[in-house]
Every structure is written in C-alpha cells, then in structure tokens.
Design a protein around this motif. Sequence first.
Motif, PDB file in Angstrom:
ATOM      1  N   THR A   2     -16.853  -1.737 -11.197  1.00 29.87           N
ATOM      2  CA  THR A   2     -15.843  -1.201 -10.952  1.00 29.87           C
ATOM      3  C   THR A   2     -14.481  -2.123 -11.476  1.00 29.87           C
ATOM      4  OG1 THR A   2     -15.227  -2.527  -8.870  1.00 29.87           O
ATOM      5  CG2 THR A   2     -16.636  -0.633  -8.669  1.00 29.87           C
ATOM      6  N   VAL A   4     -12.182  -3.161  -9.722  1.00 33.77           N
ATOM      7  CA  VAL A   4     -11.400  -3.917  -8.886  1.00 33.77           C
ATOM      8  C   VAL A   4     -11.624  -5.455  -9.171  1.00 33.77           C
ATOM      9  CG1 VAL A   4     -11.272  -4.277  -6.580  1.00 33.77           C
ATOM     10  CG2 VAL A   4     -11.777  -2.003  -7.367  1.00 33.77           C
ATOM     11  N   PHE A  45     -14.204  -4.153   8.906  1.00 41.90           N
ATOM     12  CA  PHE A  45     -12.757  -3.752   8.437  1.00 41.90           C
ATOM     13  C   PHE A  45     -11.835  -4.534   8.997  1.00 41.90           C
ATOM     14  CE2 PHE A  45      -9.723  -0.711   6.952  1.00 41.90           C
ATOM     15  CZ  PHE A  45      -8.876  -0.471   8.000  1.00 41.90           C
ATOM     16  N   GLN A  48      -6.146  -1.718   5.976  1.00 42.09           N
ATOM     17  CA  GLN A  48      -6.016  -0.936   4.869  1.00 42.09           C
ATOM     18  C   GLN A  48      -4.682  -0.822   4.416  1.00 42.09           C
ATOM     19  OE1 GLN A  48      -6.307   3.532   4.591  1.00 42.09           O
ATOM     20  NE2 GLN A  48      -8.178   2.983   3.612  1.00 42.09           N
ATOM     21  N   ASN A  55      -2.396   0.883   6.848  1.00 41.12           N
ATOM     22  CA  ASN A  55      -2.660   2.186   7.265  1.00 41.12           C
ATOM     23  C   ASN A  55      -3.889   2.047   8.081  1.00 41.12           C
ATOM     24  OD1 ASN A  55      -2.862   4.990   7.167  1.00 41.12           O
ATOM     25  ND2 ASN A  55      -4.410   4.982   5.766  1.00 41.12           N
ATOM     26  N   GLY A  56      -3.946   1.281   9.067  1.00 35.96           N
ATOM     27  CA  GLY A  56      -5.294   1.002   9.936  1.00 35.96           C
ATOM     28  C   GLY A  56      -5.355  -0.420   9.841  1.00 35.96           C
ATOM     29  N   GLY A  97      -5.263   8.235   1.294  1.00 34.32           N
ATOM     30  CA  GLY A  97      -5.055   6.836   2.477  1.00 34.32           C
ATOM     31  C   GLY A  97      -6.214   6.939   3.314  1.00 34.32           C
ATOM     32  N   GLY A  98      -7.236   7.492   3.216  1.00 37.02           N
ATOM     33  CA  GLY A  98      -8.487   7.363   4.259  1.00 37.02           C
ATOM     34  C   GLY A  98      -9.636   7.146   3.482  1.00 37.02           C
ATOM     35  N   PRO A  99     -10.860   6.780   4.347  1.00 43.29           N
ATOM     36  CA  PRO A  99     -11.915   6.240   3.831  1.00 43.29           C
ATOM     37  C   PRO A  99     -12.856   7.673   3.219  1.00 43.29           C
ATOM     38  CG  PRO A  99     -12.274   6.849   6.010  1.00 43.29           C
ATOM     39  CD  PRO A  99     -10.893   6.867   5.720  1.00 43.29           C
ATOM     40  N   GLN A 100     -12.546   8.663   3.320  1.00 44.16           N
ATOM     41  CA  GLN A 100     -13.104   9.660   2.884  1.00 44.16           C
ATOM     42  C   GLN A 100     -13.305   9.668   1.407  1.00 44.16           C
ATOM     43  OE1 GLN A 100     -14.344  12.428   5.078  1.00 44.16           O
ATOM     44  NE2 GLN A 100     -14.134  10.572   6.486  1.00 44.16           N
ATOM     45  N   GLU A 101     -12.320   9.202   0.720  1.00 41.82           N
ATOM     46  CA  GLU A 101     -12.234   8.955  -0.800  1.00 41.82           C
ATOM     47  C   GLU A 101     -13.426   7.739  -0.982  1.00 41.82           C
ATOM     48  OE1 GLU A 101     -10.131  12.036  -1.723  1.00 41.82           O
ATOM     49  OE2 GLU A 101     -11.103  10.734  -3.271  1.00 41.82           O
ATOM     50  N   THR A 102     -14.149   7.836  -1.957  1.00 41.55           N
ATOM     51  CA  THR A 102     -14.865   6.735  -2.301  1.00 41.55           C
ATOM     52  C   THR A 102     -14.328   5.474  -2.445  1.00 41.55           C
ATOM     53  OG1 THR A 102     -16.568   8.278  -3.615  1.00 41.55           O
ATOM     54  CG2 THR A 102     -17.059   5.730  -4.078  1.00 41.55           C
ATOM     55  N   GLN A 103     -14.809   4.342  -1.857  1.00 45.95           N
ATOM     56  CA  GLN A 103     -14.319   3.071  -1.882  1.00 45.95           C
ATOM     57  C   GLN A 103     -14.900   2.287  -3.078  1.00 45.95           C
ATOM     58  OE1 GLN A 103     -13.191   1.058   1.876  1.00 45.95           O
ATOM     59  NE2 GLN A 103     -12.611   2.880   2.838  1.00 45.95           N
ATOM     60  N   PHE A 105     -15.654  -1.496  -4.372  1.00 45.75           N
ATOM     61  CA  PHE A 105     -15.692  -2.805  -4.093  1.00 45.75           C
ATOM     62  C   PHE A 105     -15.219  -3.877  -5.208  1.00 45.75           C
ATOM     63  CE2 PHE A 105     -16.147  -3.149   0.310  1.00 45.75           C
ATOM     64  CZ  PHE A 105     -16.779  -2.058   0.777  1.00 45.75           C
TER      65      PHE A 105
END
Lengths: 114, 112
Positions: A2, A4, A45, A48, A55-56, A97-103, A105
């Motif tokens: 990635t 990142v 976690f 975020q 955001n959490g 803004g949520g975890p539904q999108e692939t994270q 690492f």
Amino acid sequence: ETGVTQSPTHLIKTRGQQVTLRCSSQSGHNTVSWYQQALGQGPQFIFQYYREEENGRGNFPPRFSGLQFPNYSSELNVNALELDDSALYLCASSSGGGPQETQYFGPGTRLLVL
Amino acid sequence: GENVEQHPSTLSVQEGDSAVIKCTYSDSASNYFPWYKQELGKRPQLIIDIRSNVGEKKDQRIAVTLNKTAKHFSLHITETQPEDSAVYFCAASRSGYSTLTFGKGTMLLVSP
C-alpha cells in the motif's frame, strides 16, 4: 504494497515518557484509523480521524490522543507511557468516514516501553 | 460492543490440502466482514471481504461464506501453498460505526 507509510519503524521509551507516531495516508484517502496490536493478538481500534476530526474512539484512555493534518496525514500521541503500551501500532487509511471502505494498513511502528 | 471469536488459533496443513478458519460475531447489525493476512513482521493485507447482502464470495483459491442467522463467517483456502503460511485475522463492522473489530488471529502453517 500500500501507499501508507509510518514513522518511526521502531522506538524504545521508558515509563512515563511521551511518544508521537506518524502516518501518511494513501493518495486520495481522507480517513486514518489507528490500531494497537499486542503480541499474538488482533489489532485493537484506538480511534479514527476523518477530514481532520475524530470520528470514533475505542476503549483507550485519554492519554492516547491524535490529530489529522490538512494533507490527511496523522499523528498518534501517547502520554505517560506504561509497560503495557508496548505493542505494534498500525495506522490504516481509507476513503470515507466509516470502516465499510477498505482499510489499507501501514507497516507499523513497534514501540517498546521499558 | 462487537465481539469476534476466531478458531482455530493454529492450523497446520499439508501443501495441497484445504484450510478453513471460522469466526463468530455478536452484533447482529454487523454487515461488513473483511479478512486480513499478516506475514511475520509485515503489515496486515486485505485478502477478501464480504458484505451481508451476499452469502458467499470467491477469489481464485480463497472463498468466504457468511451465515447471518448463525452470525458466523468462514475463510476457505483451497490447494494451499507454503506461501499461504501467515496469521489470518477476521474482522467485523457495521454501517455508521468507524470500528473494525478483529478476531485474535489464526496462525496457518502449510508444510511442503
């Protein structure tokens, strides 16, 4: 691999000290999540950041804090280090803004607290 | 909050055999289930994910199945190869929440 990146790769600190870890998100991503991975465990976690706002947050004390910059890179700060803070710290970037999108690492920062 | 249980903790197979890793989750509202592979000293990498609107997803030798009623999902690897040796993590999350909750991982060892 990635896009990142994290710095530093390794860090040794003593109890009571403070540490700052850094994460550069993948191009086009506006969300950074931070995780703590103890030896032999799954990532936990921490919090975020989405468009520079928290955001959490997971079950971590206030001495774990962070921020996100306008370029969407992020920092994790830990104050008053404890021995149990020794772990691999991972950041993950995603879009939205949520975890539904692939994270995706980063390679992690291994922190040892003596 | 969500709780994800993963079994087995270690799994040894011979090259060419199939491997199955199972996870259960507690939050019936969870609707996204990714699987990550982490090689020694490296970052977790997404290998496959499934959303609650489908029951099965396949990508070459890897497949994931989801049983929403029983609240469990499984990773299936066929024709295993030594390079499949790694720690595999399942995770769960639900819409509107920023948390990915991970299982404790399964160490898969594929012997030649």
